[in-house]
Motif scaffolding. Structure first.
Motif, PDB file in Angstrom:
ATOM      1  N   VAL A   1      13.025   5.245  -2.760  1.00  0.00           N
ATOM      2  CA  VAL A   1      12.837   4.854  -1.355  1.00  0.00           C
ATOM      3  C   VAL A   1      12.250   6.014  -0.557  1.00  0.00           C
ATOM      4  O   VAL A   1      11.356   5.823   0.276  1.00  0.00           O
ATOM      5  CB  VAL A   1      14.172   4.365  -0.742  1.00  0.00           C
ATOM      6  N   GLY A   2      12.693   7.228  -0.825  1.00  0.00           N
ATOM      7  CA  GLY A   2      12.136   8.396  -0.136  1.00  0.00           C
ATOM      8  C   GLY A   2      10.662   8.592  -0.442  1.00  0.00           C
ATOM      9  O   GLY A   2       9.858   8.885   0.446  1.00  0.00           O
ATOM     10  N   VAL A   3      10.271   8.403  -1.706  1.00  0.00           N
ATOM     11  CA  VAL A   3       8.858   8.531  -2.073  1.00  0.00           C
ATOM     12  C   VAL A   3       8.029   7.463  -1.362  1.00  0.00           C
ATOM     13  O   VAL A   3       6.925   7.732  -0.869  1.00  0.00           O
ATOM     14  CB  VAL A   3       8.689   8.443  -3.606  1.00  0.00           C
ATOM     15  N   LEU A   4       8.554   6.240  -1.300  1.00  0.00           N
ATOM     16  CA  LEU A   4       7.819   5.174  -0.619  1.00  0.00           C
ATOM     17  C   LEU A   4       7.680   5.464   0.870  1.00  0.00           C
ATOM     18  O   LEU A   4       6.627   5.180   1.465  1.00  0.00           O
ATOM     19  CB  LEU A   4       8.514   3.832  -0.839  1.00  0.00           C
ATOM     20  N   LEU A   5       8.699   6.022   1.491  1.00  0.00           N
ATOM     21  CA  LEU A   5       8.605   6.377   2.914  1.00  0.00           C
ATOM     22  C   LEU A   5       7.572   7.475   3.152  1.00  0.00           C
ATOM     23  O   LEU A   5       6.896   7.487   4.177  1.00  0.00           O
ATOM     24  CB  LEU A   5       9.978   6.816   3.448  1.00  0.00           C
ATOM     25  N   VAL A   6       7.436   8.387   2.220  1.00  0.00           N
ATOM     26  CA  VAL A   6       6.428   9.438   2.344  1.00  0.00           C
ATOM     27  C   VAL A   6       5.030   8.873   2.111  1.00  0.00           C
ATOM     28  O   VAL A   6       4.059   9.293   2.741  1.00  0.00           O
ATOM     29  CB  VAL A   6       6.728  10.589   1.357  1.00  0.00           C
ATOM     30  N   ALA A   7       4.915   7.880   1.220  1.00  0.00           N
ATOM     31  CA  ALA A   7       3.610   7.306   0.892  1.00  0.00           C
ATOM     32  C   ALA A   7       3.046   6.435   2.010  1.00  0.00           C
ATOM     33  O   ALA A   7       1.833   6.266   2.097  1.00  0.00           O
ATOM     34  CB  ALA A   7       3.714   6.496  -0.398  1.00  0.00           C
ATOM     35  N   LEU A   8       3.897   5.896   2.875  1.00  0.00           N
ATOM     36  CA  LEU A   8       3.409   5.011   3.935  1.00  0.00           C
ATOM     37  C   LEU A   8       2.407   5.682   4.873  1.00  0.00           C
ATOM     38  O   LEU A   8       1.329   5.127   5.111  1.00  0.00           O
ATOM     39  CB  LEU A   8       4.590   4.446   4.734  1.00  0.00           C
ATOM     40  N   PRO A   9       2.693   6.858   5.435  1.00  0.00           N
ATOM     41  CA  PRO A   9       1.690   7.482   6.311  1.00  0.00           C
ATOM     42  C   PRO A   9       0.399   7.831   5.569  1.00  0.00           C
ATOM     43  O   PRO A   9      -0.693   7.706   6.133  1.00  0.00           O
ATOM     44  CB  PRO A   9       2.368   8.756   6.823  1.00  0.00           C
ATOM     45  N   GLY A  10       0.498   8.251   4.329  1.00  0.00           N
ATOM     46  CA  GLY A  10      -0.705   8.559   3.553  1.00  0.00           C
ATOM     47  C   GLY A  10      -1.558   7.320   3.326  1.00  0.00           C
ATOM     48  O   GLY A  10      -2.787   7.360   3.436  1.00  0.00           O
ATOM     49  N   THR A  11      -0.907   6.188   3.024  1.00  0.00           N
ATOM     50  CA  THR A  11      -1.632   4.936   2.834  1.00  0.00           C
ATOM     51  C   THR A  11      -2.295   4.492   4.124  1.00  0.00           C
ATOM     52  O   THR A  11      -3.447   4.038   4.118  1.00  0.00           O
ATOM     53  CB  THR A  11      -0.667   3.846   2.328  1.00  0.00           C
ATOM     54  N   ALA A  12      -1.585   4.638   5.246  1.00  0.00           N
ATOM     55  CA  ALA A  12      -2.165   4.271   6.538  1.00  0.00           C
ATOM     56  C   ALA A  12      -3.379   5.143   6.851  1.00  0.00           C
ATOM     57  O   ALA A  12      -4.397   4.654   7.352  1.00  0.00           O
ATOM     58  CB  ALA A  12      -1.116   4.395   7.637  1.00  0.00           C
TER      59      ALA A  12
END
Length: 141
Positions: free
Chosen positions: A88-99
């Motif tokens: 879940v932490g990795v996914l939360l970090v990946a969200l701004p990068g994907t945006a």
């Protein structure tokens, strides 16, 4: 008569050493270029090692842990709960990068359609055939 023949002949310094031309260091053969398949193989092996380490971690931490999240109460093995929290932490970090990647792609698409669109009405610019122009610097913002 004990002096070696040709003792008066001196060989030039080669690679910082005194000696005949046969002592030259030969260059190494060119390295083989890496391929995408070779890189993929390295990534697959590293991925398998990481999965093995995660499996060992989960199996060694089998004690039950009570997890509460937004009113939901779950009892999970400790290793599973920690692994789930890490994912879940990795996914939360990946969200701004994907945006940000999506934003840059939209901006690139807009600028490509603007430059490929019909010419604006008005006087035409003089021909610049054969004249080199410096590229414009790219600005982000």
């Amino acid at each position: 008569m004990t002096a070696p023949r040709n003792s008066h002949v001196r060989f030039p310094l080669i690679n910082g050493h005194d000696g005949p031309a046969t002592t030259r260091l030969t260059p190494l053969p060119p390295a083989v270029k890496r391929s995408r398949i070779g890189d993929l193989w390295i990534v697959a092996v590293m991925f398998a090692i990481v999965l093995l380490l995660l499996l060992i971690f989960v199996l060694q931490n089998g004690q039950r842990a009570e997890v509460t999240f937004l009113g939901a109460h779950v009892a999970l093995p400790l290793g599973t709960a920690l692994l789930l929290a890490a994912v879940v932490g990795v996914l939360l970090v990946a969200l701004p990068g994907t945006a940000r990647i999506a934003q840059l792609r939209m901006r690139a698409r807009r600028s490509a359609t603007r430059s490929a669109g019909p010419p604006a009405p008005g006087p035409t610019a003089p021909s610049t055939a054969g004249v080199a122009r410096a590229p414009r610097p790219h600005r982000e913002g």
